[in-house]
Design a protein around this motif. Structure first.
Motif, PDB file in Angstrom:
ATOM      1  N   SER A  45      25.516  54.319  -6.330  1.00  0.00           N
ATOM      2  CA  SER A  45      26.654  53.754  -5.619  1.00  0.00           C
ATOM      3  C   SER A  45      26.321  53.446  -4.161  1.00  0.00           C
ATOM      4  O   SER A  45      26.642  52.370  -3.655  1.00  0.00           O
ATOM      5  CB  SER A  45      27.847  54.714  -5.693  1.00  0.00           C
ATOM      6  N   VAL A  46      25.671  54.392  -3.474  1.00  0.00           N
ATOM      7  CA  VAL A  46      25.384  54.158  -2.058  1.00  0.00           C
ATOM      8  C   VAL A  46      24.378  53.034  -1.891  1.00  0.00           C
ATOM      9  O   VAL A  46      24.491  52.224  -0.964  1.00  0.00           O
ATOM     10  CB  VAL A  46      24.963  55.451  -1.324  1.00  0.00           C
ATOM     11  N   LEU A  47      23.399  52.927  -2.792  1.00  0.00           N
ATOM     12  CA  LEU A  47      22.443  51.824  -2.700  1.00  0.00           C
ATOM     13  C   LEU A  47      23.143  50.485  -2.932  1.00  0.00           C
ATOM     14  O   LEU A  47      22.864  49.497  -2.239  1.00  0.00           O
ATOM     15  CB  LEU A  47      21.301  52.017  -3.692  1.00  0.00           C
ATOM     16  N   ARG A  48      24.073  50.438  -3.885  1.00  0.00           N
ATOM     17  CA  ARG A  48      24.846  49.210  -4.128  1.00  0.00           C
ATOM     18  C   ARG A  48      25.686  48.870  -2.910  1.00  0.00           C
ATOM     19  O   ARG A  48      25.709  47.719  -2.455  1.00  0.00           O
ATOM     20  CB  ARG A  48      25.746  49.383  -5.365  1.00  0.00           C
ATOM     21  N   GLU A  49      26.381  49.855  -2.347  1.00  0.00           N
ATOM     22  CA  GLU A  49      27.240  49.617  -1.180  1.00  0.00           C
ATOM     23  C   GLU A  49      26.434  49.130   0.018  1.00  0.00           C
ATOM     24  O   GLU A  49      26.864  48.225   0.735  1.00  0.00           O
ATOM     25  CB  GLU A  49      28.028  50.873  -0.814  1.00  0.00           C
ATOM     26  N   ILE A  50      25.265  49.716   0.255  1.00  0.00           N
ATOM     27  CA  ILE A  50      24.416  49.267   1.359  1.00  0.00           C
ATOM     28  C   ILE A  50      24.062  47.800   1.160  1.00  0.00           C
ATOM     29  O   ILE A  50      24.155  46.996   2.085  1.00  0.00           O
ATOM     30  CB  ILE A  50      23.145  50.140   1.472  1.00  0.00           C
ATOM     31  N   GLY A  51      23.674  47.434  -0.048  1.00  0.00           N
ATOM     32  CA  GLY A  51      23.337  46.039  -0.337  1.00  0.00           C
ATOM     33  C   GLY A  51      24.519  45.106  -0.143  1.00  0.00           C
ATOM     34  O   GLY A  51      24.390  44.042   0.476  1.00  0.00           O
ATOM     35  N   GLU A  52      25.686  45.494  -0.662  1.00  0.00           N
ATOM     36  CA  GLU A  52      26.869  44.640  -0.544  1.00  0.00           C
ATOM     37  C   GLU A  52      27.318  44.470   0.900  1.00  0.00           C
ATOM     38  O   GLU A  52      27.697  43.376   1.308  1.00  0.00           O
ATOM     39  CB  GLU A  52      28.027  45.233  -1.365  1.00  0.00           C
ATOM     40  N   GLU A  53      27.284  45.554   1.678  1.00  0.00           N
ATOM     41  CA  GLU A  53      27.835  45.502   3.026  1.00  0.00           C
ATOM     42  C   GLU A  53      26.855  45.015   4.082  1.00  0.00           C
ATOM     43  O   GLU A  53      27.275  44.506   5.117  1.00  0.00           O
ATOM     44  CB  GLU A  53      28.405  46.867   3.422  1.00  0.00           C
ATOM     45  N   THR A  54      25.545  45.163   3.836  1.00  0.00           N
ATOM     46  CA  THR A  54      24.570  44.792   4.868  1.00  0.00           C
ATOM     47  C   THR A  54      23.606  43.699   4.425  1.00  0.00           C
ATOM     48  O   THR A  54      22.957  43.101   5.263  1.00  0.00           O
ATOM     49  CB  THR A  54      23.716  46.010   5.280  1.00  0.00           C
ATOM     50  N   GLY A  55      23.461  43.501   3.124  1.00  0.00           N
ATOM     51  CA  GLY A  55      22.471  42.563   2.614  1.00  0.00           C
ATOM     52  C   GLY A  55      21.090  43.177   2.461  1.00  0.00           C
ATOM     53  O   GLY A  55      20.171  42.539   1.972  1.00  0.00           O
ATOM     54  N   MET A  56      20.915  44.431   2.875  1.00  0.00           N
ATOM     55  CA  MET A  56      19.622  45.107   2.750  1.00  0.00           C
ATOM     56  C   MET A  56      19.501  45.751   1.380  1.00  0.00           C
ATOM     57  O   MET A  56      20.430  46.409   0.919  1.00  0.00           O
ATOM     58  CB  MET A  56      19.471  46.185   3.825  1.00  0.00           C
ATOM     59  N   ILE A  57      18.363  45.565   0.769  1.00  0.00           N
ATOM     60  CA  ILE A  57      18.085  46.192  -0.513  1.00  0.00           C
ATOM     61  C   ILE A  57      17.147  47.371  -0.258  1.00  0.00           C
ATOM     62  O   ILE A  57      15.989  47.180   0.136  1.00  0.00           O
ATOM     63  CB  ILE A  57      17.443  45.196  -1.505  1.00  0.00           C
ATOM     64  N   LEU A  58      17.668  48.567  -0.449  1.00  0.00           N
ATOM     65  CA  LEU A  58      16.877  49.774  -0.256  1.00  0.00           C
ATOM     66  C   LEU A  58      16.637  50.433  -1.602  1.00  0.00           C
ATOM     67  O   LEU A  58      17.413  50.258  -2.546  1.00  0.00           O
ATOM     68  CB  LEU A  58      17.601  50.757   0.670  1.00  0.00           C
ATOM     69  N   GLY A  59      15.581  51.229  -1.679  1.00  0.00           N
ATOM     70  CA  GLY A  59      15.273  51.983  -2.881  1.00  0.00           C
ATOM     71  C   GLY A  59      15.605  53.454  -2.696  1.00  0.00           C
ATOM     72  O   GLY A  59      15.905  53.903  -1.583  1.00  0.00           O
ATOM     73  N   GLU A  60      15.524  54.195  -3.784  1.00  0.00           N
ATOM     74  CA  GLU A  60      15.830  55.627  -3.754  1.00  0.00           C
ATOM     75  C   GLU A  60      15.007  56.360  -2.705  1.00  0.00           C
ATOM     76  O   GLU A  60      15.476  57.309  -2.083  1.00  0.00           O
ATOM     77  CB  GLU A  60      15.575  56.250  -5.130  1.00  0.00           C
ATOM     78  N   GLU A  61      13.751  55.910  -2.515  1.00  0.00           N
ATOM     79  CA  GLU A  61      12.857  56.580  -1.567  1.00  0.00           C
ATOM     80  C   GLU A  61      13.259  56.335  -0.115  1.00  0.00           C
ATOM     81  O   GLU A  61      12.790  57.027   0.792  1.00  0.00           O
ATOM     82  CB  GLU A  61      11.405  56.124  -1.792  1.00  0.00           C
ATOM     83  N   ASP A  62      14.134  55.375   0.133  1.00  0.00           N
ATOM     84  CA  ASP A  62      14.540  55.027   1.501  1.00  0.00           C
ATOM     85  C   ASP A  62      15.713  55.853   2.018  1.00  0.00           C
ATOM     86  O   ASP A  62      15.995  55.836   3.212  1.00  0.00           O
ATOM     87  CB  ASP A  62      14.925  53.547   1.580  1.00  0.00           C
ATOM     88  N   VAL A  63      16.414  56.536   1.109  1.00  0.00           N
ATOM     89  CA  VAL A  63      17.615  57.262   1.520  1.00  0.00           C
ATOM     90  C   VAL A  63      17.425  58.769   1.372  1.00  0.00           C
ATOM     91  O   VAL A  63      16.681  59.238   0.511  1.00  0.00           O
ATOM     92  CB  VAL A  63      18.869  56.800   0.743  1.00  0.00           C
ATOM     93  N   HIS A  64      18.094  59.496   2.250  1.00  0.00           N
ATOM     94  CA  HIS A  64      18.058  60.960   2.246  1.00  0.00           C
ATOM     95  C   HIS A  64      19.481  61.462   2.026  1.00  0.00           C
ATOM     96  O   HIS A  64      20.399  61.099   2.768  1.00  0.00           O
ATOM     97  CB  HIS A  64      17.519  61.478   3.584  1.00  0.00           C
ATOM     98  N   PHE A  65      19.667  62.284   0.988  1.00  0.00           N
ATOM     99  CA  PHE A  65      20.972  62.888   0.728  1.00  0.00           C
ATOM    100  C   PHE A  65      21.216  63.968   1.772  1.00  0.00           C
ATOM    101  O   PHE A  65      20.482  64.944   1.848  1.00  0.00           O
ATOM    102  CB  PHE A  65      21.010  63.465  -0.689  1.00  0.00           C
ATOM    103  N   GLY A  66      22.242  63.768   2.585  1.00  0.00           N
ATOM    104  CA  GLY A  66      22.548  64.718   3.651  1.00  0.00           C
ATOM    105  C   GLY A  66      23.568  65.766   3.267  1.00  0.00           C
ATOM    106  O   GLY A  66      23.750  66.748   3.966  1.00  0.00           O
ATOM    107  N   GLY A  67      24.254  65.535   2.150  1.00  0.00           N
ATOM    108  CA  GLY A  67      25.260  66.491   1.711  1.00  0.00           C
ATOM    109  C   GLY A  67      26.569  65.799   1.405  1.00  0.00           C
ATOM    110  O   GLY A  67      26.604  64.603   1.081  1.00  0.00           O
ATOM    111  N   ILE A  68      27.643  66.563   1.526  1.00  0.00           N
ATOM    112  CA  ILE A  68      28.970  66.010   1.285  1.00  0.00           C
ATOM    113  C   ILE A  68      29.845  66.286   2.499  1.00  0.00           C
ATOM    114  O   ILE A  68      29.648  67.257   3.225  1.00  0.00           O
ATOM    115  CB  ILE A  68      29.612  66.565   0.000  1.00  0.00           C
ATOM    116  N   VAL A  69      30.780  65.392   2.708  1.00  0.00           N
ATOM    117  CA  VAL A  69      31.776  65.555   3.764  1.00  0.00           C
ATOM    118  C   VAL A  69      33.112  65.656   3.048  1.00  0.00           C
ATOM    119  O   VAL A  69      33.464  64.779   2.255  1.00  0.00           O
ATOM    120  CB  VAL A  69      31.777  64.357   4.743  1.00  0.00           C
TER     121      VAL A  69
END
Length: 164
Positions: A45-69
């Motif tokens: 979901s977060v990878l899809r949202e990043i792509g939709e909102e910014t146009g950047m295509i990131l992979g799993e290796e590009d993101v770090h799970f910081g936890g939950i808010v």
């Protein structure tokens, strides 16, 4: 399972922020993100949202799970979101600032975003974002609100087996 996600993309000493044009947090700067779709994992979901909102295509290796808010409002748990930090790299995103369907995207200095005197950034961000950017162990950041005001944000341990 939580319904939402948020991501903060970093490029050097700057963070990509969205000045929201819709509630909640209308008019405040925040990360990008949104609602999980049926069948999506939080990471998908977060990878899809990043792509939709910014146009950047990131992979799993590009993101770090910081936890939950999570939000506790007037003594009642009221929801939450999965939180991620990501390295944006130098490509993509186009010219900035840029108006989108969700608000205005712009690169902002990290010091400006995290300043305790900055009232233009969603108030809870300064509590959970610094440890996420340092890639500390994922945690729960419980934001406690009373009568519409953020009182504090507690950092609690997180059972990672529930989120991996």
């Amino acid at each position: 399972m939580l319904e939402y996600n948020i991501a903060f993309l970093r490029r050097g000493e700057h963070l990509l922020m969205l000045n929201r044009s819709k509630p909640p947090l209308l008019g405040l700067w925040n990360g990008v993100g949104g609602k999980l779709e049926p069948g999506e994992t939080p990471l998908e979901s977060v990878l899809r949202e990043i792509g939709e909102e910014t146009g950047m295509i990131l992979g799993e290796e590009d993101v770090h799970f910081g936890g939950i808010v999570t939000w506790e409002i007037d003594g009642r748990m009221a929801g939450g979101m999965y939180a991620y930090a990501a390295e944006a790299g130098q490509d993509g995103c186009g010219s900035m600032p840029r108006e989108t369907a969700d608000g205005i995207l712009a690169w902002k200095p990290a010091d400006w975003v995290l300043s305790p005197d900055n009232r233009g950034v969603a108030g809870h961000v300064r509590y959970f974002l610094p440890p996420m950017l340092q890639k500390t162990a994922p945690a729960e950041y419980r934001c406690i609100f009373r009568e519409g005001q953020l009182l504090t944000c507690e950092c609690l341990s997180l059972d990672l087996s529930l989120y991996t």
